[in-house]
Motif scaffolding. Sequence first.
Motif, PDB file in Angstrom:
ATOM      1  N   VAL A 540     -71.866  30.643 -46.697  1.00 32.18           N
ATOM      2  CA  VAL A 540     -73.068  29.415 -46.842  1.00 32.18           C
ATOM      3  C   VAL A 540     -72.716  28.647 -45.528  1.00 32.18           C
ATOM      4  O   VAL A 540     -71.597  28.038 -45.308  1.00 32.18           O
ATOM      5  CB  VAL A 540     -72.677  28.633 -48.219  1.00 32.18           C
ATOM      6  N   THR A 541     -73.760  28.289 -44.800  1.00 34.94           N
ATOM      7  CA  THR A 541     -73.592  27.626 -43.598  1.00 34.94           C
ATOM      8  C   THR A 541     -74.347  26.401 -43.728  1.00 34.94           C
ATOM      9  O   THR A 541     -74.017  25.484 -42.887  1.00 34.94           O
ATOM     10  CB  THR A 541     -74.011  28.725 -42.221  1.00 34.94           C
ATOM     11  N   TRP A 542     -75.456  26.278 -44.220  1.00 35.82           N
ATOM     12  CA  TRP A 542     -76.201  25.092 -44.450  1.00 35.82           C
ATOM     13  C   TRP A 542     -76.951  24.956 -45.700  1.00 35.82           C
ATOM     14  O   TRP A 542     -77.163  26.056 -46.399  1.00 35.82           O
ATOM     15  CB  TRP A 542     -77.233  25.302 -43.321  1.00 35.82           C
ATOM     16  N   SER A 543     -76.891  23.846 -46.383  1.00 37.85           N
ATOM     17  CA  SER A 543     -77.838  23.583 -47.575  1.00 37.85           C
ATOM     18  C   SER A 543     -78.285  22.290 -47.589  1.00 37.85           C
ATOM     19  O   SER A 543     -77.805  21.448 -46.868  1.00 37.85           O
ATOM     20  CB  SER A 543     -76.654  23.692 -48.720  1.00 37.85           C
ATOM     21  N   THR A 544     -79.285  22.202 -48.310  1.00 38.86           N
ATOM     22  CA  THR A 544     -79.925  20.739 -48.461  1.00 38.86           C
ATOM     23  C   THR A 544     -78.900  19.906 -49.076  1.00 38.86           C
ATOM     24  O   THR A 544     -78.790  18.549 -48.785  1.00 38.86           O
ATOM     25  CB  THR A 544     -81.160  20.828 -49.274  1.00 38.86           C
ATOM     26  N   ALA A 545     -77.911  20.347 -49.802  1.00 39.07           N
ATOM     27  CA  ALA A 545     -77.049  19.383 -50.567  1.00 39.07           C
ATOM     28  C   ALA A 545     -75.807  18.930 -49.709  1.00 39.07           C
ATOM     29  O   ALA A 545     -75.561  17.943 -49.638  1.00 39.07           O
ATOM     30  CB  ALA A 545     -76.398  20.161 -51.616  1.00 39.07           C
ATOM     31  N   ASP A 546     -75.352  19.829 -48.672  1.00 35.60           N
ATOM     32  CA  ASP A 546     -74.217  19.482 -47.881  1.00 35.60           C
ATOM     33  C   ASP A 546     -74.573  19.568 -46.273  1.00 35.60           C
ATOM     34  O   ASP A 546     -73.749  19.008 -45.613  1.00 35.60           O
ATOM     35  CB  ASP A 546     -73.109  20.517 -48.138  1.00 35.60           C
ATOM     36  N   GLY A 547     -75.697  19.971 -45.981  1.00 40.69           N
ATOM     37  CA  GLY A 547     -76.175  19.979 -44.485  1.00 40.69           C
ATOM     38  C   GLY A 547     -75.602  21.076 -43.720  1.00 40.69           C
ATOM     39  O   GLY A 547     -75.314  22.111 -44.365  1.00 40.69           O
TER      40      GLY A 547
END
Length: 560
Positions: A540-547
């Motif tokens: 996991v490289t990018w997410s709306t939760a963590d950027g």
Amino acid sequence: MLDLVIRNGLIVDGSGLPARRGDLSILGGKVVGVGGHAGDAARVLDATGKVVAPGFIDPHTHYDAQLCFDPYAFPALEHGVTTVVPGNCSLSLAPLRVDQRDAFSRMFRLIEEMPEAAFDAGVDWRWGEGFGGWLDALEGNIAINVASLVGHSVLRMYVMGPDAQQRTANAEEIAAMADLLRVCLEGGAVGLSTSFVDIDETYRPVPSRWADNVELDALSAVLGEHNAVLQVVPEFFDPDITVARVEQLAGLSIRHGITTTFSPLFHSDAGHRGVMRVMEAVGESRAAGAAVWPQVQTRPIDISFTLDQRSLMLLTMPSWWKVASIRDRADKLAAVLDQRDVLVDEMNSLARWPNGGLGAGGFVVRDVVNDHNRDLVGRNIDDIARERGASHGDTILDLTLDEGLGTWFIRASIGHDNSQAVGELLADPLVHIGASDGGAHVGSFSTYGDTGYLFSEFVRGNGALSLEEAVKKITLDPATIWNLPGRGLLAAGNHADVVVFDADRIGRGPEIASTDFPGDSIRWIRHQEGVETVVVNGEVTWSTADGYLPGVRAGQIATR
């Protein structure tokens, strides 16, 4: 135990087949299960109500310089892109001799519109001269997959020196270029890029434009040895010449067994007949056995300019270009005042172009420096000029001088003015979606948002493509065209490049002026809405939760 399970999503696997609900299982950076109910995992993501698709592939970018200082290729990941193809338009950061770096840098900065401060602060040339060394320097320190082209112009510079921009190559030089290309392909290049339109900072044609058919044929033969791709920027503004380029590419493709692709191919109502003629030529070439792929971008172009820095918008106005090129601000202000009449005349001439051109009447105030001008943001220069009883040129210069040269103007939504016709073109099985130009034109073009625009405009909007067709267009299709095995399809054994998104929300997000580039250079960034999680090679490289997740460097050189 599995590393990662993406649970209960709508799996659109990239094949174009109907979506199905189920789990996606990942172990060791690879997909190990698609559908059904997966077992326990170290990490579980709930994708209920969301689409689970292969990571998107962007085949026309200029992230070359940016990757040297930004392992995430911002903002590509938040657009769902997990693999980028830099090195387009005949320009790559290698192979290049040490004493050629300054000349190349000036050329790259102009064509890709990267501010000098950003390029010089971010590119440290730590890899030396070779193409393989450049990929070595990226490997292990990138969060996105890279499949880079080698630039034809730099091959010529390396072999011919200054003569690369003065004449055609002789037989010995062509042989040396072919050998050098072979080394680059063996080092990890996905193919060769060339350009028939670009110029350097002195208005001279770039080196690739000096190549004759004999040279291009010899280089294509080497591409054929390595199952590599030829990318071309044709004279896209002239349908007759573009048709001739399609025929040329078809000949190279058949003769050497290579895939060829050209970009961009723009559609507009004014140029509809020309586009249809180009597509007819593409169809004829494919029927003859050639692999010729036109690249069509999904979104219209937004182009901006400010006198604070050079912009391709100003290339057609020599006096504006000359003033924008002055480095010292005081000298530049003095030049504006001294040459005001000429500058006004040039801008007013541009304003008289037909509606399909980049006329000043189409300019809008994009951003201002002073609060007392804040109410002008978003307003058309036409309207402001009428209110002030002034010409277009006078209005733009008055505002620019009032703000110490810092005003930004924009001409939005150029081309692609018939959504239905563009959708039909994108849906054509002979068309390859590309030409985002990500990483380039950081101060003028809005070059991001292709993936979201594809879904919002042509899936949800006019229904030109189904959800499954749209995903395939930017996953399995480019993976196949660009010979990137194991990517673009969610299948057991393939690389776990995954994007989770909301099909009802994915689209172009807000556009902001960012100063995150080295040297505090301003660039306009189009964010995206609806993408929730991006996985690169199982991480996991990018997410709306963590950027953007710090320290995650799961990107690979996709050609190795």
